[in-house]
Write an enzyme that holds these catalytic residues in place. Structure first.
Site, PDB file in Angstrom:
ATOM      1  N   GLN A 282       3.825  72.048  -4.788  1.00 47.30           N
ATOM      2  CA  GLN A 282       4.723  73.286  -5.039  1.00 47.30           C
ATOM      3  C   GLN A 282       4.081  74.554  -4.541  1.00 47.30           C
ATOM      4  OE1 GLN A 282       5.233  72.029  -9.223  1.00 47.30           O
ATOM      5  NE2 GLN A 282       7.479  72.801  -8.954  1.00 47.30           N
ATOM      6  N   GLU A 283       2.809  74.652  -4.502  1.00 44.01           N
ATOM      7  CA  GLU A 283       2.051  75.823  -4.252  1.00 44.01           C
ATOM      8  C   GLU A 283       2.237  76.541  -2.886  1.00 44.01           C
ATOM      9  OE1 GLU A 283      -2.468  77.801  -5.191  1.00 44.01           O
ATOM     10  OE2 GLU A 283      -2.073  75.905  -6.090  1.00 44.01           O
ATOM     11  N   ASP A 284       2.406  75.487  -1.833  1.00 42.86           N
ATOM     12  CA  ASP A 284       2.377  76.027  -0.615  1.00 42.86           C
ATOM     13  C   ASP A 284       3.856  75.994   0.127  1.00 42.86           C
ATOM     14  OD1 ASP A 284      -0.640  75.423   0.242  1.00 42.86           O
ATOM     15  OD2 ASP A 284      -0.215  73.659  -0.893  1.00 42.86           O
TER      16      ASP A 284
END
Length: 583
Positions: free
Chosen positions: A215-217
């Site tokens: 989810q972070e990228d």
């Protein structure tokens, strides 16, 4: 004798001819009407061409004006705007971002037009605090107090009347993922309980989480095969860009896997399933045009600061063991320091561990430093493996583009002043020269403000190490060719700060347009038909109107001509009968 002949197909096919020496007034009027109509059609076609030509000619101007508009202050008096708040709780600190977007345009194939909010001074609405939220592991009841400055900052920029409908997302990244699950839950529990008491944002338990690495990228085109619909042919769309991001604790890489993926073994296939994620950013899950299959991975412990810490731990432990076995005292005093190739020439440093002080002195050997970095990559021998032996989906380096953020930008720009278009050969040469420069010379350049305003003495001291680490992660870890030319290191893209939080709020709000579309579907379809028929095609409408009108006029003239000829023929017959009855 010259004649002008005209023929046209209407419900009743007819033609007529005009003699320049023998024409009636009505025939002249009809002929003039024909000429007028053709001239009018030509004029309308010419005006249509002039109307559409600037649209093609001024595309670059429109892009420029769009960028200028994005730089303007957000109009908080506009009641049609919607807002969203995202707090990025990272390893070294937390930042709040405020976004806004107008109402959806009514096209179910388009995404929300989400932009970062700008204050009255046209500066991005963003605020950062330190340290990271993970430092509250032993006092989770202070989590809301810790975020209070960020929440109050966001509340001050979002119009008060919009607070209750403004979603708030608190998303924790690498620092929190390093904590035990029990401590993570305690911190989140405090946020669930206390944030809604003090602030009126739209906030629930699902809006605060420790997110996974996936989810972070967050005008070239590419053919994309959507795996969830294998029977459908490739979708031709604009090429996406890949992202490289190196923080203090972790490294992320994300890019779209456009081609079907093949595996060399069942083990590799099983590993890849956890690294390839499919995202449908469209508001309707049945539409696949916004379906993206993304390879995304976060490598904890591979950030710049953690890599230096791992490196220092290794040389301390190895040197201490060697000293104990051989009776040496290397690194135990400033007079006999450990010679570190990853510090610039004559740069001194110390390591504090186990109540001992370990002394270092730089030799500034970039190539040797890179050599010592390779074991820390933990790269396996299998095909398509990257950092820590993790599977990496193949990259089409001949038809790809990447952006490098955070340490990739700081390392190339703050000291080496090479931010922007990345050139591997020039970067390596500049890093070699920097490492080989004596500390006093570097300090002198720093005092003369020859480096970036963001550079400090800490950056100068560890620039040699980080230059080698970034180089090895990029080329040895992620397998980028040495001559790869489509990488740009950046902090801003088109004058916008690019953060994974923008992708997060785009994904979190992806279903919002569907609600508006269902509410306004009838109105939208009706207005869309009117727009297409009478706005964009008004020239064609008027042209058809005049052609039909002219046809009616000419048809009436034709009937009158036939009627008049019949009258003349009847008169001739009557005159003939009278002449035959005469004496």
């Amino acid at each position: 004798m010259a004649r002008v002949w005209f023929s046209c197909l209407f419900p009743a096919s007819w033609h007529f001819s005009l003699s320049p020496l023998n024409t009636t007034a009505r025939q002249k009027v009809a002929f003039a009407g024909v000429l007028f109509t053709f001239c009018l059609l030509f004029f309308l076609i010419f005006m249509e061409y002039r109307h559409w030509r600037p649209a093609f000619r001024d595309k670059e101007l429109e892009k420029y004006m769009s960028r200028i508009e994005d730089m303007e202050a957000t109009d908080t008096n506009d009641e049609e705007l919607n807002y969203g708040v995202v707090i990025d709780c990272g390893s070294s600190g937390s930042r709040v971002f405020v976004y806004f977007w107008p109402q959806h345009n009514g096209n179910p194939h388009d995404l929300l037009d989400i932009k970062q909010m700008k204050d009255k001074n046209r500066k991005p609405v963003v605020k950062k605090i330190k340290p990271g939220i993970s430092t509250l592991a032993s006092s989770p009841e202070k989590a809301t107090d810790y975020l209070h400055p960020l929440l109050r900052f966001a509340a001050g920029h979002v119009p008060v009347v919009k607070h209750k409908e403004t979603p708030l997302y608190i998303l924790c990244t690498a620092g929190m993922r390093l904590l035990p699950e029990r401590q993570q839950s305690a911190i989140l529990e405090d946020l669930y309980t206390d944030v809604p008491v003090e602030f009126d944002f739209l906030f629930s338990e699902s809006h605060a989480e420790v997110i996974s690495g996936k989810q972070e990228d967050d005008d070239a085109r590419v053919a994309v095969t959507v795996s969830s619909n294998p029977n459908q042919g490739p979708v031709i769309r604009k090429r996406t860009v890949g992202i490289l991001d190196m923080g203090g604790a972790s490294v992320q890489i994300a890019y779209e896997a456009t081609n079907p993926v093949t595996y060399v073994s069942p083990k590799q296939e099983e590993a890849a399933k956890g690294l390839l994620a499919e995202f449908n950013l469209g508001c309707d899950l049945h539409h696949t045009e916004h379906m993206y299959r993304v390879y995304v991975t976060t490598f904890l412990g591979f950030g710049g600061n953690y890599a230096r810490q791992r490196y220092e731990d290794l040389i301390f432990n190895n040197t201490t063991n060697t000293n104990r076995l051989l009776g040496h005292r290397m690194g135990m005093s400033a007079e006999s320091p450990y010679l570190d190739p990853c510090l610039s020439v004559e740069t001194t440093d110390t390591i504090q561990k186990d109540e001992q002080t370990f002394f270092l002195k730089g030799t500034g050997n970039f190539d040797e430093c890179c050599k010592q970095m390779k074991p820390f990559l933990s790269k396996g021998n299998e095909a398509n493996s990257s950092l820590n032996g993790v599977y990496q989906s193949p990259i089409d380096f001949y038809n790809s583009e990447f952006y490098g953020f955070s340490e990739f930008y700081y390392c190339t720009e703050d000291v080496l002043r090479m931010g922007g278009q990345y050139d591997g050969v020039k970067y390596k040469k500049a890093a070699q020269e920097y490492c080989a420069t004596k500390w006093m010379k570097l300090k002198e350049r720093f005092d003369l403000n020859l480096f970036s305003s963001h550079a400090d003495l800490h950056r100068l001291k560890y620039q040699c190490f980080k230059s080698a680490w970034v180089h090895e992660v990029l080329h040895s870890g992620f397998n980028f060719p040495a001559d790869y030319s489509n990488l740009k290191t950046a902090q801003l893209v088109y004058d916008k700060e690019v953060q994974w939080t923008l992708g997060a709020i785009l994904y979190k709000t992806r279903f919002l347009p569907l609600r508006d579309l269902q509410r306004e579907s009838g109105k939208a379809n009706h207005s869309s038909w009117l727009r297409i028929s009478f706005v964009y095609n008004h020239y064609l409408f008027f042209a058809c109107f005049f052609v039909v009108l002219l046809a009616i006029v000419l048809y009436i003239l034709r009937l009158r001509r036939i009627h008049r000829r019949a009258q003349w023929e009847l008169l001739w017959l009557e005159e003939g009968e009278l002449s035959t009855e005469g004496p």
